[in-house]
Design a protein around this motif. Structure first.
Motif, PDB file in Angstrom:
ATOM      1  N   PRO A 206       0.730  -1.130  -0.193  1.00  0.00           N
ATOM      2  CA  PRO A 206       0.080   0.138   0.072  1.00  0.00           C
ATOM      3  C   PRO A 206       0.828   1.335  -0.046  1.00  0.00           C
ATOM      4  CG  PRO A 206      -0.725  -1.542   1.655  1.00  0.00           C
ATOM      5  CD  PRO A 206       0.559  -2.136   1.249  1.00  0.00           C
ATOM      6  N   GLU A 211      -3.352   4.702   1.270  1.00  0.00           N
ATOM      7  CA  GLU A 211      -4.081   5.051   2.844  1.00  0.00           C
ATOM      8  C   GLU A 211      -5.097   5.922   2.701  1.00  0.00           C
ATOM      9  OE1 GLU A 211      -3.320   2.983   5.106  1.00  0.00           O
ATOM     10  OE2 GLU A 211      -1.683   1.861   4.582  1.00  0.00           O
ATOM     11  N   LEU A 214      -8.188   4.874   1.304  1.00  0.00           N
ATOM     12  CA  LEU A 214      -9.167   3.781   2.370  1.00  0.00           C
ATOM     13  C   LEU A 214      -9.589   4.526   3.495  1.00  0.00           C
ATOM     14  CD1 LEU A 214      -9.461   1.174   3.939  1.00  0.00           C
ATOM     15  CD2 LEU A 214      -7.239   1.205   4.826  1.00  0.00           C
ATOM     16  N   GLU A 247     -11.760 -12.200   8.856  1.00  0.00           N
ATOM     17  CA  GLU A 247     -12.046 -10.907   9.112  1.00  0.00           C
ATOM     18  C   GLU A 247     -13.579 -10.609   9.077  1.00  0.00           C
ATOM     19  OE1 GLU A 247      -7.854 -10.891   7.568  1.00  0.00           O
ATOM     20  OE2 GLU A 247      -9.524 -12.154   7.476  1.00  0.00           O
ATOM     21  N   ARG A 340      -7.965  -2.248  -0.811  1.00  0.00           N
ATOM     22  CA  ARG A 340      -7.902  -3.535  -0.617  1.00  0.00           C
ATOM     23  C   ARG A 340      -8.963  -4.105   0.359  1.00  0.00           C
ATOM     24  NH1 ARG A 340      -2.964  -5.761  -2.212  1.00  0.00           N
ATOM     25  NH2 ARG A 340      -3.974  -7.702  -1.871  1.00  0.00           N
ATOM     26  N   ARG A 343      -8.218  -4.889   4.108  1.00  0.00           N
ATOM     27  CA  ARG A 343      -7.816  -3.612   4.889  1.00  0.00           C
ATOM     28  C   ARG A 343      -9.103  -2.981   5.195  1.00  0.00           C
ATOM     29  NH1 ARG A 343      -2.786  -1.782   5.091  1.00  0.00           N
ATOM     30  NH2 ARG A 343      -3.234   0.270   4.463  1.00  0.00           N
ATOM     31  N   THR A 346     -11.328  -4.458   8.148  1.00  0.00           N
ATOM     32  CA  THR A 346     -10.723  -4.243   9.426  1.00  0.00           C
ATOM     33  C   THR A 346     -10.666  -2.683   9.719  1.00  0.00           C
ATOM     34  OG1 THR A 346      -9.140  -5.880   9.051  1.00  0.00           O
ATOM     35  CG2 THR A 346      -8.306  -4.185  10.545  1.00  0.00           C
ATOM     36  N   ALA A 347     -10.492  -1.652   8.754  1.00  0.00           N
ATOM     37  CA  ALA A 347     -10.542  -0.472   8.854  1.00  0.00           C
ATOM     38  C   ALA A 347     -12.103   0.121   9.297  1.00  0.00           C
ATOM     39  CB  ALA A 347     -10.121   0.434   7.846  1.00  0.00           C
TER      40      ALA A 347
END
Length: 619
Positions: A206, A211, A214, A247, A340, A343, A346-347
């Motif tokens: 990444p 980032e 995201l 996840e 992704r 990611r 989770t975020a």
């Protein structure tokens, strides 16, 4: 011949397959391929599984890769991968369909095509001499495989072969899609350097921009959830392909959101999960779950592929939708690229920390006046019953099988592991089997996007060989039209003592799904004749094929089923591990009415036929 300790291109490729954890190579042999198979057999533990057809070999390799991937340890960066080998031209073109399916559905496969020698190509170039299977266009095989692979190589120089092999396999591991290796015959015995290092996937690192994107996607998602409320999760195929089951579980556990799955992600986690609410398949869902899903405040698609078959024509991206799939995230009408999936999950979970959304979506829909069960538990329990009509129908058959899987297959212990992996074909078989309640993760397999008919019969070979420890028998559901495409793959089951249970759904010799798609009013009017002529099949006595493919030494058992009493008798025998029939493959012909269909497809008739007058086809 190559010496035992000499490194050749054949030994190099075979060793790389072995290092990837591949235990079986599937396919159809030929003179160009023979030298490779001989060297593979003598220098590695990879074993050859010859199949009657190239398509059958491809389906087996596809299913083998799927189950090995599902059973791999994600913490060890393991990737399930399969391999299939054929001979140039006639073999490669026959295999193409199966590689196309793997490409569309993100299945990592290595397709090996044994080609004429470099000398033969020079002869063709100089004087036009064609040897067997050759095309005047030297790159004909390569050109078509470039359309359905992430890397396609022709190996003609032994000095470059190791690099080409490693490059293609690395692309396969990284992209989780098929690759193609065309190897000229005279390279098999040609010397080359030994393998160096371990091949692995190389995920994209990444960047700062990723980032930022995201963060924006998560912020927009949280805002949408706050605006519409009462979210429901729609878990999809990419969770399975990318091994993101943990996840998903952590996300729904932290947020208390209920979740449905697509057909392709069915059993991504056990369907005994307390927050599981069924399989949503767009308009082609059971009406109860379709109405309940639409009643939610907003929908969160995680790894879902929006295909016509899992949406049935419904719009998937609306103002009240979040969909994270195919490398990006859509929040309403806004798209955030290069995000992704793992990611994002989770975020988003972290961003919602402290917030929970407990809701029984069936209870909410019921309270809103919709004609659905009062609770999710009531809906899920309705999918299984021990009360049946006398004659078999699509719906009653799968309700009976569901009861068998939940109460009989495990000896009456609901906590015991299932001895089966369900493998479903396309069409009515898939629509019916999608509502089986699978209690084990990754206990269901289907090609739900490419939908190549006959897939399940060849796939059963790969499932059986890929799941031997612990042993999981393939439980196959296939329509009669699909079965006629590839019935000869039963011989592979018998030959290798794989013991699948294959139910052929025989609706009186008829492409039922095609009739439903083209002219659904046939099912409303129920004429004694009048089906479109091109949908009519020649009737087979399918159960008698057990005598054709079985031998005195290697048996196969065939059954004809018309009533639930006959089905119950067979299921009781299958549930008894001491019964002799379980030592061999089983083929059961399920006789159904030509006018019958799964009720999840009722919407097709309602949409097309009610406008012309008359009531629903079913009461």
């Amino acid at each position: 011949m190559s010496g035992e300790h000499e490194w050749t291109v054949a030994r190099y490729l075979a060793t790389r397959l072995e290092q990837l954890g591949i235990q079986y190579l599937f396919g159809v042999p030929g003179d160009f391929l023979g030298p490779f198979l001989t060297i593979m057999q003598s220098t590695t533990k990879v074993r050859w599984i010859g199949t009657p057809t190239e398509m059958g070999g491809g389906y087996a390799a596809d299913a083998y890769a799927r189950v090995r991937g599902a059973d791999a340890d994600p913490d060890k960066d393991e990737v399930g991968i399969g391999a299939v080998a054929v001979t140039y031209g006639v073999g490669a073109f026959s295999l193409l369909n199966t590689i196309g399916g793997a490409y569309v559905e993100d299945v990592p496969l290595i397709a090996i095509n044994a080609a004429p020698s470099y000398e033969q190509w020079l002869n063709q170039q100089a004087v036009g001499l064609l040897t067997s299977h050759m095309s005047p266009r030297r790159e004909s095989n390569l050109d078509v495989y470039r359309q359905v692979t992430v890397d396609a190589q022709v190996l003609s120089n032994p000095g470059l072969a190791p690099w080409q092999i490693d490059s293609a396999i690395t692309a396969c591991l990284t992209e989780r899609k098929p690759v193609y290796l065309e190897v000229m015959e005279d390279l098999w015995h040609a010397p080359c350097e030994p393998p160096q290092g371990e091949l692995r996937s190389h995920e994209r690192v990444p960047t700062k921009r990723n980032e930022e994107m995201l963060a924006k996607a998560v912020e927009a998602a949280v805002e949408l959830i706050g605006k519409f409320g009462t979210p429901i999760v729609w878990a999809g195929e990419e969770l399975v392909r990318q091994r993101l089951e943990a996840e998903l579980s952590e996300f729904v556990q932290a947020t208390r959101m209920q979740f449905c799955t697509t057909v392709g992600a069915k059993s991504v986690v056990s369907e005994r999960h307390p927050l599981f609410a069924g399989v949503y398949n767009g308009k082609a869902s059971l009406p109860e779950i379709r109405e309940t899903f639409k009643n939610a405040g907003c929908r969160i698609g995680l790894g879902t592929w929006s295909t016509s078959k899992n949406l049935g024509g419904e719009q998937s991206i609306g103002d009240d939708w979040i969909v994270a799939a195919r490398g990006g995230v859509s929040v309403g009408a806004t798209y955030f690229p290069e995000v992704r999936l793992g990611r994002f999950i989770t975020a988003l979970r972290n961003a919602l920390q402290g917030q929970t959304f407990p809701a029984d979506h069936f209870a909410l829909a019921h309270a809103a006046g919709l004609d659905v069960p009062a609770t999710t538990a009531e809906f899920l329990e309705s999918l299984s019953t021990d009360r049946y009509p006398e004659e078999l129908t699509y719906d009653s058959f799968f309700e009976h099988v569901n009861h068998f899987l939940e109460h009989q297959a495990t000896g009456g212990d609901p906590q015991a592991p299932s001895p089966f992996t369900v493998v479903s074909d396309a069409a009515f078989a898939l629509i019916g089997s999608m509502n089986l309640r699978i209690t084990e993760r990754a206990g269901f397999l289907a090609q739900n996007s490419w939908l190549s008919i006959g897939y399940s019969v060849g796939a059963a070979t790969g499932v059986a060989l890929g799941r031997q420890k612990p042993l999981k028998r393939p439980l196959v559901f296939v329509g009669d039209g699909s079965f006629q495409e590839i019935c000869q793959e039963l011989s592979t089951h018998v030959r290798h003592h794989l013991r699948p249970v294959v139910f052929v759904l025989d609706n009186e010799g008829f492409y039922g799904i095609e009739q439903m798609l083209v002219s659904p009013c046939y099912y409303k009017d129920k004429p004694s004749d009048g089906a479109d002529f091109y949908n009519v099949l020649h009737p087979w006595r399918y159960e008698k094929l057990a005598e054709v493919f079985g031998t005195d030494k290697d048996r196969m058992h065939g059954y004809e089923l018309t009533t639930h009493t006959e089905l119950e008798s067979l299921l009781l025998d299958i549930a008894d591990p001491g019964n002799d029939i379980n030592h061999a493959p089983i083929l059961a012909r399920v006789r159904l009415s030509r006018h019958d269909y799964p009720r999840a497809l009722q919407y097709k008739i309602d949409e097309k036929c009610l406008a012309a007058g008359g009531g629903p086809a079913r009461g």
